[in-house]
Design an enzyme around this catalytic site. Structure first.
Site, PDB file in Angstrom:
ATOM      1  N   ASP A 206       0.804  -1.226   0.000  1.00 54.42           N
ATOM      2  CA  ASP A 206       0.000   0.000   0.000  1.00 54.42           C
ATOM      3  C   ASP A 206       0.844   1.286   0.000  1.00 54.42           C
ATOM      4  O   ASP A 206       0.310   2.377   0.172  1.00 54.42           O
ATOM      5  CB  ASP A 206      -0.981   0.009   1.194  1.00 54.42           C
ATOM      6  CG  ASP A 206      -0.296  -0.234   2.522  1.00 54.42           C
ATOM      7  OD1 ASP A 206       0.916  -0.552   2.530  1.00 54.42           O
ATOM      8  OD2 ASP A 206      -0.964  -0.112   3.559  1.00 54.42           O
ATOM      9  N   GLU A 303      13.241  -2.987  11.270  1.00 52.15           N
ATOM     10  CA  GLU A 303      14.215  -2.414  10.347  1.00 52.15           C
ATOM     11  C   GLU A 303      15.588  -2.317  10.983  1.00 52.15           C
ATOM     12  O   GLU A 303      16.574  -2.784  10.411  1.00 52.15           O
ATOM     13  CB  GLU A 303      13.753  -1.020   9.883  1.00 52.15           C
ATOM     14  CG  GLU A 303      12.436  -1.012   9.126  1.00 52.15           C
ATOM     15  CD  GLU A 303      11.181  -0.975   9.992  1.00 52.15           C
ATOM     16  OE1 GLU A 303      11.300  -1.176  11.237  1.00 52.15           O
ATOM     17  OE2 GLU A 303      10.097  -0.743   9.453  1.00 52.15           O
TER      18      GLU A 303
HETATM   19  N1  UDP Z   1       0.610  -7.884   5.715  1.00 52.96           N
HETATM   20  C1  UDP Z   1       0.599  -9.251   5.661  1.00 52.96           C
HETATM   21  N2  UDP Z   1      -0.232  -9.930   6.523  1.00 52.96           N
HETATM   22  C2  UDP Z   1      -1.032  -9.290   7.433  1.00 52.96           C
HETATM   23  C3  UDP Z   1      -1.000  -7.882   7.490  1.00 52.96           C
HETATM   24  C4  UDP Z   1      -0.151  -7.207   6.620  1.00 52.96           C
HETATM   25  O1  UDP Z   1       1.292  -9.847   4.843  1.00 52.96           O
HETATM   26  O2  UDP Z   1      -1.753  -9.958   8.194  1.00 52.96           O
HETATM   27  C5  UDP Z   1       1.468  -7.150   4.775  1.00 52.96           C
HETATM   28  C6  UDP Z   1       0.743  -5.971   4.119  1.00 52.96           C
HETATM   29  O3  UDP Z   1       0.077  -6.377   2.938  1.00 52.96           O
HETATM   30  C7  UDP Z   1       1.864  -4.972   3.883  1.00 52.96           C
HETATM   31  C8  UDP Z   1       2.837  -5.289   5.033  1.00 52.96           C
HETATM   32  O4  UDP Z   1       2.537  -6.593   5.502  1.00 52.96           O
HETATM   33  O5  UDP Z   1       2.503  -5.164   2.646  1.00 52.96           O
HETATM   34  C9  UDP Z   1       2.732  -4.304   6.196  1.00 52.96           C
HETATM   35  O6  UDP Z   1       1.399  -4.312   6.667  1.00 52.96           O
HETATM   36  P1  UDP Z   1       0.546  -3.001   6.897  1.00 52.96           P
HETATM   37  O7  UDP Z   1       0.605  -2.187   5.649  1.00 52.96           O
HETATM   38  O8  UDP Z   1      -0.797  -3.409   7.403  1.00 52.96           O
HETATM   39  O9  UDP Z   1       1.381  -2.375   8.070  1.00 52.96           O
HETATM   40  P2  UDP Z   1       1.810  -0.896   8.392  1.00 52.96           P
HETATM   41  O10 UDP Z   1       2.034  -0.219   7.088  1.00 52.96           O
HETATM   42  O11 UDP Z   1       0.677  -0.344   9.152  1.00 52.96           O
HETATM   43  O12 UDP Z   1       3.047  -1.059   9.179  1.00 52.96           O
HETATM   44 MN    MN Z   2       1.619  -0.434   5.003  1.00 49.22          MN
END
Ligand code: UDP
Ligand code: MN
Length: 352
Positions: A206, A303
């Protein structure tokens, strides 16, 4: 109508004597005002135009393309703009993206696919959080103009949070760990340290990216770092770099406002660094989710825990510029589907 207007006048002219003479005039003025208001609301009539400072309307004889091409940065490295194939010496870029089934997964991956399709010599490793590969992602990648690798691994219970949704977002567990590690394993199984060159970059499904970033990260010798918009709870998070290309300090939330910032040696978002492939291949034991002492990474520490295996703050290479952001940690809002219950779409035949 006349009566309503007269009551309105009574509000403004409470004195009966005055009202007798002014009633007629007041009705005329009020009628005119109402007519003007209705006319304006419906967009009727000729509006007076202010001096327009933006681009000329499309119908004008001016050539709009020329207008927008003024001061355009050099995009000759893009596929569409370049007439020659990429040079064999251009380092390859491997982008690892974890993705999971959600309402906006298709739009997010479509957008990312189309951005990445502008970039030469790029392999997109898409890893689904799923036991098996889904039709949606398989179909999307088969139509995408990017060379891709499709993998899937379901998140284990260790990384699943039992908290309800809002609390899970705030205090939940780390996400996408096993998927990113599957991407790293794929690279280690398919490339050999002796004869492979390239750069590895992680980006969430995203996020949003400016293709110019790829020209920067291709220069990565070991680990490079750069700004990420909307990360770390601030407008942007990233290194503050000196003229020698080394990190002077960090633009990152201080310990006062962030529960984890103080303990992050390298305070950077997952989309804020790139690692040379030779480091990834030379250290096959290093995976995301463990710090240098072998302890599980906490939320917000993935990270720094990964990078501390490979480098130190002093060795980090700055890319991009202090004053520019070329990648953004965005989130796609859940769409409003409140009427779907009354008017269910035929989701079997229309893939949204
Ligand atoms: N993601 C995943 N499994 C999950 C939730 C998230 O593989 O149960 C992936 C999601 O598609 C994204 C990445 O892990 O590419 C980070 O997740 P998210 O964007 O929800 O996290 P944030 O950006 O809030 O850290
Ligand atoms: Mn994200």
């Amino acid at each position: 109508m006349r009566r309503a207007l007269m009551s309105l006048c009574r509000l403004f002219l409470p004195d009966a004597g005055l009202r007798r003479y002014a009633n007629a005039l007041c009705v005329v003025v009020a009628t005119n005002l109402l007519t003007a208001l209705v006319f304006y609301q419906h967009g009727g009539g000729e509006r007076t135009t202010r001096n327009w400072v933006g681009p000329q309307p499309y119908s004008s004889s001016r050539n709009c393309t020329q207008l927008y091409n003024l001061n355009r940065p050099d995009y000759s490295f893009l596929y569409r703009a370049s007439s020659s194939p990429p040079s064999p010496s251009l380092p390859a870029v491997f982008v690892i993206t974890p993705t999971h089934t959600c309402t906006t997964q298709k739009v997010d991956l479509t957008s990312l696919c189309q951005t990445l399709s502008l970039v030469p010599k790029l392999t997109w490793i898409v890893v689904e959080d799923s036991r098996t590969k889904t039709k949606l992602v398989s179909h999307l990648l088969s139509k995408c103009m990017v060379e891709s690798v499709h993998l899937s691994v379901a998140t284990s219970t260790k990384y699943k949070s039992s908290l309800p949704w809002p609390l899970y977002r705030m205090f939940g567990t780390v996400r996408g760990v096993e998927q990113r590690n599957a991407g790293l394993r794929w690279l280690r199984e398919n490339y050999h340290p002796k004869n492979s060159s390239g750069v590895v970059y992680f980006i969430d499904d995203d996020n949003k990216i400016d293709v110019r970033l790829f020209s920067e990260i291709r220069k990565t010798k070991e680990v490079s770092v750069f700004n990420v918009g909307f990360a770390g709870g601030v407008y942007y998070e990233g290194p503050v770099c000196g003229e020698d290309g080394r990190v002077r300090e960090w633009h990152s939330p201080s310990a006062e406002w962030s529960i984890w910032a103080s303990s992050r040696k390298i305070p950077i978002d997952m989309a804020g660094f790139a690692v040379n492939l030779h480091l990834i291949l030379a250290r096959p034991e290093v995976l995301i989710g463990r710090d240098v002492r072998g302890a599980d990474s906490r939320v917000g520490q993935l990270e720094t825990d990964l990078l501390e295996h490979f480098t130190t703050r002093e060795r980090l290479e700055c890319r991009g510029s202090n004053s520019e952001v070329l990648v953004w940690h965005t989130k796609t809002a859940d769409p409003n589907l409140k009427h779907e219950f009354h008017y269910p779409s035929d989701r079997a035949s229309v893939a949204v």
